[in-house]
Design a protein around this motif. Structure first.
Motif, PDB file in Angstrom:
ATOM      1  N   LEU A   3       0.295   5.564  -5.997  1.00  0.00           N
ATOM      2  CA  LEU A   3      -0.834   6.633  -5.184  1.00  0.00           C
ATOM      3  C   LEU A   3      -0.746   7.144  -6.055  1.00  0.00           C
ATOM      4  N   GLN A   4       0.139   8.216  -7.358  1.00  0.00           N
ATOM      5  CA  GLN A   4       0.420   9.109  -7.601  1.00  0.00           C
ATOM      6  C   GLN A   4      -1.016   8.720  -8.397  1.00  0.00           C
ATOM      7  N   ALA A   5      -1.593   7.319  -9.356  1.00  0.00           N
ATOM      8  CA  ALA A   5      -2.633   6.698 -10.447  1.00  0.00           C
ATOM      9  C   ALA A   5      -3.716   6.732  -8.969  1.00  0.00           C
TER      10      ALA A   5
ATOM     11  N   GLY B 185       0.784  -1.094  -0.396  1.00  0.00           N
ATOM     12  CA  GLY B 185      -0.281  -0.006  -0.264  1.00  0.00           C
ATOM     13  C   GLY B 185       1.228   0.585  -0.323  1.00  0.00           C
ATOM     14  N   ARG B 186       2.307   0.672  -0.187  1.00  0.00           N
ATOM     15  CA  ARG B 186       3.182   2.144  -0.285  1.00  0.00           C
ATOM     16  C   ARG B 186       3.417   2.659  -1.052  1.00  0.00           C
ATOM     17  N   SER B 187       3.565   1.521  -2.695  1.00  0.00           N
ATOM     18  CA  SER B 187       4.172   1.974  -3.965  1.00  0.00           C
ATOM     19  C   SER B 187       3.521   3.750  -4.672  1.00  0.00           C
ATOM     20  N   ARG B 188       4.042   3.783  -4.736  1.00  0.00           N
ATOM     21  CA  ARG B 188       4.319   6.203  -5.399  1.00  0.00           C
ATOM     22  C   ARG B 188       3.862   6.230  -7.299  1.00  0.00           C
ATOM     23  N   ASN B 189       3.750   4.928  -7.594  1.00  0.00           N
ATOM     24  CA  ASN B 189       3.470   5.149  -8.637  1.00  0.00           C
ATOM     25  C   ASN B 189       1.991   4.283  -8.061  1.00  0.00           C
TER      26      ASN B 189
ATOM     27  N   SER C 273      -4.916  16.300   1.051  1.00  0.00           N
ATOM     28  CA  SER C 273      -3.758  16.970   0.071  1.00  0.00           C
ATOM     29  C   SER C 273      -2.622  16.995   0.589  1.00  0.00           C
ATOM     30  N   ASP C 274      -2.480  16.382   1.398  1.00  0.00           N
ATOM     31  CA  ASP C 274      -1.479  15.297   2.148  1.00  0.00           C
ATOM     32  C   ASP C 274      -0.773  14.394   1.324  1.00  0.00           C
ATOM     33  N   VAL C 275      -1.219  14.132   0.387  1.00  0.00           N
ATOM     34  CA  VAL C 275      -0.641  12.739  -0.469  1.00  0.00           C
ATOM     35  C   VAL C 275       0.392  13.647  -1.944  1.00  0.00           C
ATOM     36  N   LEU C 276       1.031  13.059  -2.185  1.00  0.00           N
ATOM     37  CA  LEU C 276       1.554  13.091  -3.879  1.00  0.00           C
ATOM     38  C   LEU C 276       0.303  13.939  -3.970  1.00  0.00           C
TER      39      LEU C 276
END
Length: 248
Positions: free
Chosen positions: A128-130, A122-126, A219-222
């Motif tokens: 989270l961006q998606a 649950g931490r993969s940046r790609n 608002s505090d996410v990538l």
């Protein structure tokens, strides 16, 4: 002295321990199947993404929807975003690996579509961006993850979290979840197709996480540098003698 358990016994013991809490987490799947059936019957699309083993499981799910799980039926639009290797590598090369799924969400997603993201951590940046891109475009965002809390679960509208510390067991139960989601979707399809034939598709639903709905992503996410999707053009642009025309 008690003999050590074999690798097989250890693995099956971990799987057995994860099953009772998984049964509780998987109770959301009938509602997901009904919603996915309504979306697909109304001409919507499922976008799916993951990394590594989760990518393979995401592609397994789209194959069941474009093909079939059991009985023959019409095909539905389901795209595994990691499977388009030229687009994936082009976006990764030009915009960075964090954007490989987000840019495709902007390209392929339409308001009311569904994005399903698979991740053991649950931490993969790609991913989270998606998920954040899904909020910009107006997609419903679901996640299959490992134990919560995790950032992806916080960012998605709904999450089925497998409460197991072993990533292999998490992935195995994600596959079970994919098969069950297809089962529930196909079960709900006749009613969804009948409703779609006589009524317009429902408006997209907003919200995130497992709590109350909200209209905006946190608002505090990538953040993402990809602009929000603009209007869809119908037709082909033609420029003749410096004058732009549009053929429909």
């Amino acid at each position: 002295m008690t003999p050590a358990r074999s690798i097989l016994e250890e693995h099956l013991a971990g799987l057995a321990a994860a099953l009772p809490p998984y049964r509780r987490a998987a109770r959301r799947l009938p509602a997901w199947g009904a919603e996915l059936a309504r979306t697909l019957a109304g001409g919507g699309r499922l976008l799916v993404a993951g990394n590594g083993g989760s990518a393979a499981e995401a592609q397994h799910l789209t194959a069941e929807l474009v093909g079939k799980l059991h009985a023959d039926r019409q095909p539905f639009s389901a795209i595994a975003l990691h499977a388009e290797t030229s687009a994936l590598t082009a976006v990764g090369n030009d915009y960075g690996y964090d954007q490989v799924f987000a840019r495709q969400v902007h390209a392929h997603g339409r308001p009311g579509d569904i994005l399903l993201l698979l991740s053991t951590s649950g931490r993969s940046r790609n991913l989270l961006q998606a998920a954040q891109a899904a909020h910009h475009v107006g997609l419903r965002c679901w996640a299959l993850t490992g134990p919560v809390p995790n950032p992806l679960a916080d960012l998605c509208h709904e999450t089925l979290a497998v409460p197991a510390p072993d990533g292999q067991i998490v992935q195995e139960l994600h596959l079970v979840s994919s098969h069950l989601l297809c089962e529930y979707t196909e079960q709900a399809l006749p009613a969804a197709l009948a409703a779609a034939a006589g009524a317009p598709a429902a408006a997209p639903v907003t919200g995130r996480g497992s709590g109350e709905p909200t209209d905006t992503p946190p608002s505090d996410v990538l953040s993402t540098d990809v602009p929000a999707a603009g209007p869809v053009r119908a037709g082909v642009e033609v420029v003749l003698n410096g004058e732009q025309q549009v053929e429909t």
